[in-house]
Design a protein around this motif. Sequence first.
Motif, PDB file in Angstrom:
ATOM      1  N   ILE A 295     -51.477 -52.286 -55.935  1.00  0.00           N
ATOM      2  CA  ILE A 295     -52.231 -52.603 -54.713  1.00  0.00           C
ATOM      3  C   ILE A 295     -53.367 -53.578 -55.012  1.00  0.00           C
ATOM      4  CG2 ILE A 295     -53.752 -51.636 -52.936  1.00  0.00           C
ATOM      5  CD1 ILE A 295     -52.051 -49.026 -53.200  1.00  0.00           C
ATOM      6  N   PHE A 296     -54.159 -53.268 -56.032  1.00  0.00           N
ATOM      7  CA  PHE A 296     -55.308 -54.119 -56.326  1.00  0.00           C
ATOM      8  C   PHE A 296     -54.892 -55.445 -56.977  1.00  0.00           C
ATOM      9  CE2 PHE A 296     -58.437 -50.416 -56.152  1.00  0.00           C
ATOM     10  CZ  PHE A 296     -59.037 -50.888 -54.995  1.00  0.00           C
ATOM     11  N   ALA A 297     -53.838 -55.427 -57.797  1.00  0.00           N
ATOM     12  CA  ALA A 297     -53.366 -56.688 -58.381  1.00  0.00           C
ATOM     13  C   ALA A 297     -52.830 -57.603 -57.288  1.00  0.00           C
ATOM     14  CB  ALA A 297     -52.286 -56.409 -59.421  1.00  0.00           C
ATOM     15  N   LEU A 298     -52.105 -57.040 -56.338  1.00  0.00           N
ATOM     16  CA  LEU A 298     -51.598 -57.836 -55.215  1.00  0.00           C
ATOM     17  C   LEU A 298     -52.749 -58.477 -54.445  1.00  0.00           C
ATOM     18  CD1 LEU A 298     -49.421 -58.820 -53.245  1.00  0.00           C
ATOM     19  CD2 LEU A 298     -49.573 -56.590 -52.094  1.00  0.00           C
ATOM     20  N   GLU A 299     -53.793 -57.699 -54.178  1.00  0.00           N
ATOM     21  CA  GLU A 299     -54.937 -58.231 -53.439  1.00  0.00           C
ATOM     22  C   GLU A 299     -55.654 -59.318 -54.227  1.00  0.00           C
ATOM     23  OE1 GLU A 299     -57.826 -58.789 -50.436  1.00  0.00           O
ATOM     24  OE2 GLU A 299     -55.797 -57.931 -50.449  1.00  0.00           O
ATOM     25  N   LEU A 300     -55.870 -59.081 -55.510  1.00  0.00           N
ATOM     26  CA  LEU A 300     -56.570 -60.057 -56.341  1.00  0.00           C
ATOM     27  C   LEU A 300     -55.787 -61.360 -56.432  1.00  0.00           C
ATOM     28  CD1 LEU A 300     -58.785 -60.907 -58.340  1.00  0.00           C
ATOM     29  CD2 LEU A 300     -57.481 -59.751 -60.139  1.00  0.00           C
TER      30      LEU A 300
ATOM     31  N   GLU B 144     -44.116 -66.019 -57.279  1.00  0.00           N
ATOM     32  CA  GLU B 144     -43.063 -65.030 -57.489  1.00  0.00           C
ATOM     33  C   GLU B 144     -43.666 -63.683 -57.902  1.00  0.00           C
ATOM     34  OE1 GLU B 144     -39.061 -64.346 -60.259  1.00  0.00           O
ATOM     35  OE2 GLU B 144     -40.154 -66.250 -60.318  1.00  0.00           O
ATOM     36  N   LYS B 145     -44.689 -63.727 -58.750  1.00  0.00           N
ATOM     37  CA  LYS B 145     -45.387 -62.507 -59.161  1.00  0.00           C
ATOM     38  C   LYS B 145     -45.999 -61.804 -57.951  1.00  0.00           C
ATOM     39  CE  LYS B 145     -47.742 -59.744 -62.020  1.00  0.00           C
ATOM     40  NZ  LYS B 145     -47.100 -58.726 -62.884  1.00  0.00           N
ATOM     41  N   ILE B 146     -46.606 -62.570 -57.050  1.00  0.00           N
ATOM     42  CA  ILE B 146     -47.210 -61.996 -55.846  1.00  0.00           C
ATOM     43  C   ILE B 146     -46.151 -61.357 -54.968  1.00  0.00           C
ATOM     44  CG2 ILE B 146     -48.422 -62.571 -53.705  1.00  0.00           C
ATOM     45  CD1 ILE B 146     -49.976 -64.670 -55.274  1.00  0.00           C
ATOM     46  N   ASN B 147     -45.044 -62.044 -54.759  1.00  0.00           N
ATOM     47  CA  ASN B 147     -43.979 -61.504 -53.911  1.00  0.00           C
ATOM     48  C   ASN B 147     -43.373 -60.237 -54.502  1.00  0.00           C
ATOM     49  OD1 ASN B 147     -44.213 -63.482 -51.931  1.00  0.00           O
ATOM     50  ND2 ASN B 147     -42.848 -64.887 -53.004  1.00  0.00           N
ATOM     51  N   THR B 148     -43.252 -60.168 -55.812  1.00  0.00           N
ATOM     52  CA  THR B 148     -42.734 -58.961 -56.469  1.00  0.00           C
ATOM     53  C   THR B 148     -43.666 -57.780 -56.230  1.00  0.00           C
ATOM     54  OG1 THR B 148     -41.638 -60.272 -58.180  1.00  0.00           O
ATOM     55  CG2 THR B 148     -42.054 -57.948 -58.674  1.00  0.00           C
ATOM     56  N   LEU B 149     -44.967 -58.022 -56.388  1.00  0.00           N
ATOM     57  CA  LEU B 149     -45.941 -56.962 -56.136  1.00  0.00           C
ATOM     58  C   LEU B 149     -45.926 -56.517 -54.680  1.00  0.00           C
ATOM     59  CD1 LEU B 149     -48.980 -58.269 -58.216  1.00  0.00           C
ATOM     60  CD2 LEU B 149     -47.721 -56.144 -58.637  1.00  0.00           C
ATOM     61  N   LYS B 150     -45.824 -57.471 -53.777  1.00  0.00           N
ATOM     62  CA  LYS B 150     -45.800 -57.148 -52.354  1.00  0.00           C
ATOM     63  C   LYS B 150     -44.597 -56.276 -52.018  1.00  0.00           C
ATOM     64  CE  LYS B 150     -47.085 -60.303 -49.507  1.00  0.00           C
ATOM     65  NZ  LYS B 150     -47.128 -61.525 -48.663  1.00  0.00           N
ATOM     66  N   GLY B 151     -43.438 -56.608 -52.569  1.00  0.00           N
ATOM     67  CA  GLY B 151     -42.243 -55.808 -52.325  1.00  0.00           C
ATOM     68  C   GLY B 151     -42.386 -54.398 -52.858  1.00  0.00           C
TER      69      GLY B 151
END
Length: 805
Positions: free
Chosen positions: A296-301, A262-269
């Motif tokens: 951007i970098f948190a999403l990638e990591l 869910e954290k990843i999807n939030t960042l992606k959005g």
Amino acid sequence: MSSWLIIFSSCLLLATARIYDGNRGEDDNENYADNYEISDEDRNRNENGPIEAQNVNVTEEDSLPILPKKSGKDQAARMRRELGLAYDDEWMSRPELMKRNELIPVKREAGDIESNKAYNLPRQAKTGEYYNFYGVYSNQQSKAFSINLKASNGHNLLHLSFRPSTVLVMNTALPWWGTEIRNPYPEFQDGKEFKITILIDDDCYKIFFNDELMSKSFPFRKPASEVSNISIYTGDAKVRFTKIKMPDDQHPLYKNRAGFLEKINTLKGKVKENVEGKSLEDVKEYANERSGSLAIFALELLTRISDEGEVLDVNNENIAWVLNNKEALEMLMTSGDILNNNWKKAIEILAEIIKQDSGAKSGLKLRLAVATALTFAYPVRSQAFWSNLIDGIERYHKFVQWGEEKIFFTPFYEGTAWHLRYIVGSWQTNEELVWARENILADYKTEDKVADVTHKMVAYKLYNDKGISIHSGSAYYDHKNMTLAIIHEYGAVCGGISRFGVGMAQAHGVPALMVGQPGHCAYIWYKNKKWTLGNDISGWSQSTTHSHIQYTWKQQAPFFQVMERAQMNLDNYRLSEKLRLVSKLAKPEHQFTLLEAASTLCPHNYDVWMELESAIEQPKLPHCVVHEALIKTLLDYRQKLKEKKNLALDKKVTTDCSPDSASIILTAGSSWVCTQTEVTFVVDLEGPKEITELKLHWWGQSKASKYDVFAAGKDGTYVKVKSEADETVEGWFNHWSTIPGWDSTTYKIKFSMRDGKKDYWGYNAYFGIRQLIITGYELEETSNVGLKKGVHSVNKDTSNINDGD
């Protein structure tokens, strides 16, 4: 965009260059993993003939002997048959080899585990469930043992084989052994309990050692639900398994997965919202500001961690600090790659360092902490004590202490986190590094000589003083551990010499690492802010990062030079990388614009060029966008023709000594040698040139003590213009000679050399040249060939192009 087509082409050449592995170039008495055709485990088992599993009742299944892998090679097949070992495809197709004996029943737990017996499971496993294997280890005997998950018909579904220096994870696939993964051998502690966990994931197994992920995504041969029993083989290893347990609850990895995704999807959005439909300038502005950079970098990591089937505790106080600190996160994501992509381990190490040392949140300490985290995310072993892992966090604290004592050279204090990785990641123990600083020859205790002291402190010896060959392994060193002190005392060949040079550099805070070359081991080190080859015989093009050493993009050593250029302008490299990452979330027709901008910001970001290839092929990409980029590139290239350059590139060399290979001296990376006592060679410049400087990079010590340089004009008449009396020499080994230019227009240059020095490596070469650089300007063809034309030149191939085209 700055000459992106040219750089793209060179990057593609780098990407397709042949990879050489120099691991076996020395003796090699180093403790690297071998590809066993027949394992020690197999040989030990065969001492009393083929062993068949003694299955005792478990629930419903049976077990089979642990069988050697099938390499597919006829020779290996014959050897196994001679040893009396059955092939897996043989026993899979011959029921009489599958003896059904009693199985040992297991409910949720079994104790007092016996070797080479099968333990039947209470039921078949489901996704998220896992098996824990508890045992006690002694390092007094062989380390070879295995754990096997089996189907009801006895087929191995997973073969987890622990072997010295390597963990071989192997999956059976009829009619041969299928996919295998090799992992570094974990750190067993003598007499202490260990735990091995095998987790059933959606479509793969995950394997943990003491709760640390070891093999991340090993594919199923068949659905995990077919796992019915387990067998363990310990051979002569002093491993005593005490318990097998199948816990009732799901593995922690699964408990936290939903929130992590869910954290990843939030960042992606959030990132897509600021990229889709936005102008290039808007995207750049978003990527540069704090919130955009962090997203951007948190999403990638987090995506990299998720792609490995892992979960990160983003609520951990120190992990959360990293994810919310722009400098720390940008540094972590732009300081190079990690072997095995173990990004979770890296950020956990970084978080632990910050927890222990609050000063690690800025400055040199932050750079050192990031370097330590990235480097030790993959096990770093002591070369002298190969079974010992070096503790990364302890290493961080020790280097902080040494740094505060001001005992290091400048590169330690000024280097980026990427540079520091090749200092803190030293394979030498802390005690060895102290020894190196205390025992280095005084004349070499400078940052531009420190690594080369190896040629003065380590004798090149194929045989020790007792006449024992270095190919005899540890016997050469009287079975002593190969510390720097022992190498200095006994001598070595290429591997030991290079290892010593690297250790000396790192001990003094200078980045260095070993590289392999065909049949040889060399090293590279950071000399005068430039990566330089040491103990070299094959040049950059045939140098490959040594096994177990971290590298970025590709394993070929020239990629260190590419990354060096990227690190020299970190702001541009970081923005370039962020544009590359957000391009993945943009519409296909917009990806080229973002990647083109990224390549302009940092032409040395190799990943950008690789992704541009597919972006330019997008069918919806407007042609005018590409046309505009190409026209600007061509104009930039034309301007560069008027600039000073290396005129020797792609030219032809003629000589009577090794003529077929002579032209390699005009490009860096290889060496031309000549066994004659005198030699002459000519470089055809293919048109009028103004020469401002010559540079000769000699091979080893094989330099001409005397030589003359002749220049020929358009009429072909040679006139002597320079000699060795005009040179300036830098260094004493693999040294450079710099010769100033001359005024006359030159079409050809002739070198006449004599009084060479026989080479260091026994090739009987009196002259050796690694590279000849001819610096100057291209000139227009004119009747007055003696007139100095300066920069008023146009390349003959583009003479019809003008600014209005």
